[in-house]
Design a protein around this motif. Structure first.
Motif: not given
Length: 440
Positions: A248-250, A256-259, A288-293
């Motif tokens: 759901k988060v992905w 520009g967001d943060y995880l 994955k987070a980095k891939e999504l920016g």
């Protein structure tokens, strides 16, 4: 009749172009500002019209006979809750609070007791406009066309939560809450902090339980930053994947967001080790987070209230904090070492005083509580607030990009000098439960 026609024009007309996401509500008596939907003390929530108060008992409509928008208001001598059916997303909410002929004192929380405004006082005859920014979520995972492609597997207790219910719920609380108007508008630009974790991070619905995650929004500038808390009690890193919470988060996270990632308590209790998938999954989430920016941020799990004979905190989390520190260094990601800061904080409090930060209450402190509560893992609202200040302190001290949007509500904090618990302001909500959250 005129108010009803106005409502039909504003509300139903918008659905000709899709589901409505902007609302203007005028709280008070029968006089209504042009372009606003009237809300009185008898406006009980009705899903057919999509808004209203959860309970109208004790509500009062006060009209001072002045300006239609701020010359009247809704008030009550107990907490009251206003809900709006609205699509998931981020929203700016403008609130006019006060009394044109009296004083007011209002605390505002949203969804599951997520702190937004605390102890807003107005002098006699003064009205203040305040803004908050709120993340609203549901459990559906959708593709770009809006078609359902998955769902978060909620636990039975989550079905009662106020943050998976396809609505925005605002809690008005304190000694003299007085609400003149509420304006809700979408926010498409705010940077979103997605929180993942367990019961020490989750937005806890019931007093006296709380977590640092539900206090965090209070410390950021609205409009610029919004906190989206996806944590849940009892979760491990693996369970967070298995229940599709991270999917759901992905699905929602954007450049520009943060995880924020905090796991360890339940991973350790489940008999897992840092070598049984914890490191692998952690690194996969980072990638994955980095891939999504987005920017991944590790948060080490805070300590439990376990002291040795020298009044020093005992590590009960095995090597999970160290593993997270090592992974953060290896992968070059930000680390908020809440484990270290909580050790300092709890030792500064001492074994007995630290109980004031945890769920330690004598029997009958809350309804249906025949025995004492003594929990060395879960926090009350004061403890959660202190830990949130630790998180913000780390953001500021490390000069994370987020630090530029830390609000004036955060003045500074030293874990060696905890805030005076007697000065902590938290008017309790109506939701109370002594059942311990999942996990330990």
């Amino acid at each position: 009749m005129q108010n009803w026609i106005r409502f039909l024009t504003l509300f139903l007309g918008s659905f000709l172009f899709g589901q409505q996401t902007t609302f203007k509500f005028d709280f008070g008596g029968n006089r209504t500002e042009n372009g606003f939907i009237p809300i009185t003390s008898t406006t009980k929530f009705d899903k057919k019209i999509g808004y209203g108060f959860m309970n109208i008992s004790g509500l009062k409509s006060i009209d001072n006979g002045e300006n239609a928008l701020v010359g009247d208001f809704i008030t009550s001598d107990r907490p009251f809750y206003f809900s709006v059916v609205i699509p998931e997303g981020n929203y700016d909410i403008k609130l006019n609070l006060g009394d044109s002929k009296g004083i007011s004192e209002t605390t505002v929380r949203v969804e599951n007791r997520r702190l937004m405004l605390s102890d807003i006082k107005t002098k006699k005859g003064k009205i203040v406009e305040k803004q908050i920014t709120v993340h609203v979520k549901d459990s559906i995972i959708r593709n770009q066309n809006g078609t359902q492609i998955g769902i978060v597997k909620l636990k039975p207790r989550e079905t009662k939560y106020l943050h998976w219910d396809n609505m925005l719920t605002i809690e008005f609380n304190d000694k003299a809450p007085k609400v003149c108007s509420v304006i809700i508008q979408p926010n498409k630009t705010a940077k979103t902090i997605y929180l993942t974790g367990d019961s020490t991070v989750v937005d806890a619905q019931y007093e006296p339980w709380a977590s640092w995650g539900q206090m965090l929004p209070y410390f950021f500038v609205p409009n610029e930053v919004v906190v989206a808390n996806y944590a849940e009690s009892g979760e491990t890193l693996k369970a967070f994947e298995d229940r599709h919470r991270i999917d759901k988060v992905w699905n929602k996270i954007k450049p520009g967001d943060y995880l924020f990632i905090q796991f360890g308590h339940n991973d350790q209790k489940a008999g897992n080790s840092t070598k049984s998938g914890y490191r692998k999954r952690s690194k996969e989430w980072i990638l994955k987070a980095k891939e999504l920016g987005a920017t991944p941020v590790f948060v080490t799990s805070m300590n439990r209230r376990v002291f040795d004979e020298n009044n020093k905190i005992v590590n009960t989390l095995d090597d999970f904090p160290d593993a997270m520190r090592e992974i953060a260094k290896e992968e070059n990601v930000y680390l908020i070492d809440l484990n270290a800061m909580s050790k300092t904080l709890f030792e500064a409090m001492g074994p007995e005083a630290a109980k004031k930060a945890f769920v330690y209450y004598p029997a009958n402190s809350y309804p249906n509580q025949p025995t004492a509560l003594a929990d060395d893992t879960h926090f009350n609202t004061y403890g959660a607030y202190e830990l949130a200040k630790c998180v913000v302190k780390s953001i500021v001290d490390q000069k994370l990009p987020l630090s530029q949007w830390v609000s004036k509500n955060y003045k500074s904090f030293n874990p060696n000098k905890p805030d005076d618990v007697e000065k902590f302001h938290w008017p309790e909500s109506i939701f109370m439960e002594t059942l311990k959250p999942d996990g330990n």
